[in-house]
Design a protein around this motif. Structure first.
Motif, short mmCIF file in Angstrom:
data_model
loop_
_atom_site.label_atom_id
_atom_site.label_comp_id
_atom_site.label_asym_id
_atom_site.label_seq_id
_atom_site.Cartn_x
_atom_site.Cartn_y
_atom_site.Cartn_z
N SER A 176 0.84 -1.20 0.00
CA SER A 176 0.00 0.00 0.00
C SER A 176 0.87 1.25 0.00
CB SER A 176 -0.90 -0.01 1.23
OG SER A 176 -0.11 0.09 2.42
N ASP A 177 0.24 2.40 -0.19
CA ASP A 177 0.97 3.67 -0.14
C ASP A 177 1.62 3.85 1.23
OD1 ASP A 177 0.22 4.20 -2.72
OD2 ASP A 177 -1.48 5.47 -2.17
N ARG A 178 0.91 3.42 2.25
CA ARG A 178 1.47 3.52 3.60
C ARG A 178 2.70 2.65 3.74
NH1 ARG A 178 -1.85 2.43 9.27
NH2 ARG A 178 -0.13 2.98 10.69
N ASP A 179 2.65 1.42 3.19
CA ASP A 179 3.81 0.53 3.22
C ASP A 179 5.00 1.16 2.52
OD1 ASP A 179 2.37 -1.41 4.59
OD2 ASP A 179 1.71 -2.38 2.74
N ASN A 180 4.71 1.79 1.37
CA ASN A 180 5.78 2.40 0.59
C ASN A 180 6.41 3.57 1.33
OD1 ASN A 180 5.24 0.57 -1.44
ND2 ASN A 180 3.90 1.96 -2.56
N ARG A 181 5.58 4.37 2.01
CA ARG A 181 6.12 5.50 2.78
C ARG A 181 6.99 4.99 3.94
NH1 ARG A 181 0.83 7.55 2.02
NH2 ARG A 181 0.25 6.89 4.13
N THR A 182 6.53 3.92 4.55
CA THR A 182 7.32 3.33 5.65
C THR A 182 8.66 2.81 5.13
OG1 THR A 182 5.30 2.66 6.81
CG2 THR A 182 7.35 1.56 7.44
#
Length: 288
Positions: A68-74
């Motif tokens: 997800s976008d959140r995974d990518n930001r992390t």
């Protein structure tokens, strides 16, 4: 496995997320494709294809991304905080391949970190003084320098090298090798500043045998071509699987024998360039 770092990429076959965002932003500002291509560090054809694809509302085919976008930001935050970790140390929920793809999408690229010795100001000054003293030496003069390691001694594999062991190695391995390499001609012996090498008893041994020793600055592997030869040996032995010490020694001897005279001569010829590099760097580590 060796640690690797991640740095910003240059031109790539596929546009990264950052490049796409740059193209979209500049296109909305009315910039020409030539200007956009220069700013996004890609070809004009790539810019044109992306703009046309977005204008037509075409979406990239393929299955949905598993992050997800959140995974990518992390992931991006982790990479920026730990740039010297490799993929195996970073990936958790996603696979190594997926993690590596996401890093490429974020415009990160895998790089091996450059490992150089840490030098204090005193060591730099000594390296600089040493280099200035040797700056007029020719490749022919450097060919008269016998490097520690050319004696091809296998005994160090099974014993701790103190001064007594080192002198025994010099007696039974270095002297015969020197006779074979130089005959009656003069030569200078080169060694680093390991305790066994700089011991008073070792210095006495060299004096008793009439062998001059090249003065050497501390922490200077970039000035020692023998390090490059050992690097060649390690690369050639990358896939060797010795089962015991005897097989290891045999593999080292066989691999060392594969080093050609041309390779040794090229390394000797590099010494004037190494000296010049140290002077230019004012004693700091060099690319060698």
């Amino acid at each position: 496995s060796s640690s690797v770092g991640y740095t910003i990429m240059g031109k790539t076959a596929d546009l990264t997320v950052v490049q796409k965002m740059t193209i979209d932003t500049l296109h909305k500002e009315g910039k020409t494709q030539k200007v956009i291509a220069k700013e996004a560090d890609c070809s004009q054809s790539s810019v044109s294809k992306h703009i046309n694809r977005e204008a037509k509302g075409r979406k990239r085919c393929g299955r949905k991304k598993c992050t997800s976008d959140r995974d990518n930001r992390t992931l991006e935050r982790i990479v920026k905080q730990n740039p010297f970790k490799n993929v195996g140390e970073i990936h958790k929920d996603a696979s190594r391949t997926t993690t590596h793809r996401r890093m490429q999408d974020m415009a990160f690229s895998c790089r091996f970190p450059c490992v150089k010795p840490l030098l204090n100001n005193r060591q730099r000054q000594k390296r600089l003084a040493w280099a200035k003293d040797k700056k007029d030496w020719t490749a022919a003069e450097w060919s008269k320098v016998m490097k520690r390691g050319e004696a091809r001694n296998p005994r160090c594999l099974r014993s701790k090298v103190n001064a007594a062991v080192y002198q025994d190695v010099l007696e039974h391995f270095m002297l015969p090798a020197a006779d074979q390499l130089y005959g009656d001609a003069d030569f200078i012996f080169q060694q680093d500043l390991a305790p066994a090498h700089s011991a008073k008893a070792t210095s006495t041994w060299f004096k008793d045998h009439g062998i001059p020793v090249l003065n050497w600055p501390a922490n200077s592997p970039d000035l020692n071509p023998i390090e490059n030869l050992w690097g060649i040996v390690k690369r050639k032995m990358r896939y060797a699987r010795p089962n015991n010490a005897e097989e290891l020694k045999a593999a080292i001897r066989a691999t060392w024998a594969l080093i050609t005279p041309e390779q040794r001569h090229r390394l000797i010829d590099s010494m004037p360039r190494r000296i010049a590099a140290v002077i230019q760097a004012k004693g700091a580590p060099t690319k060698y």
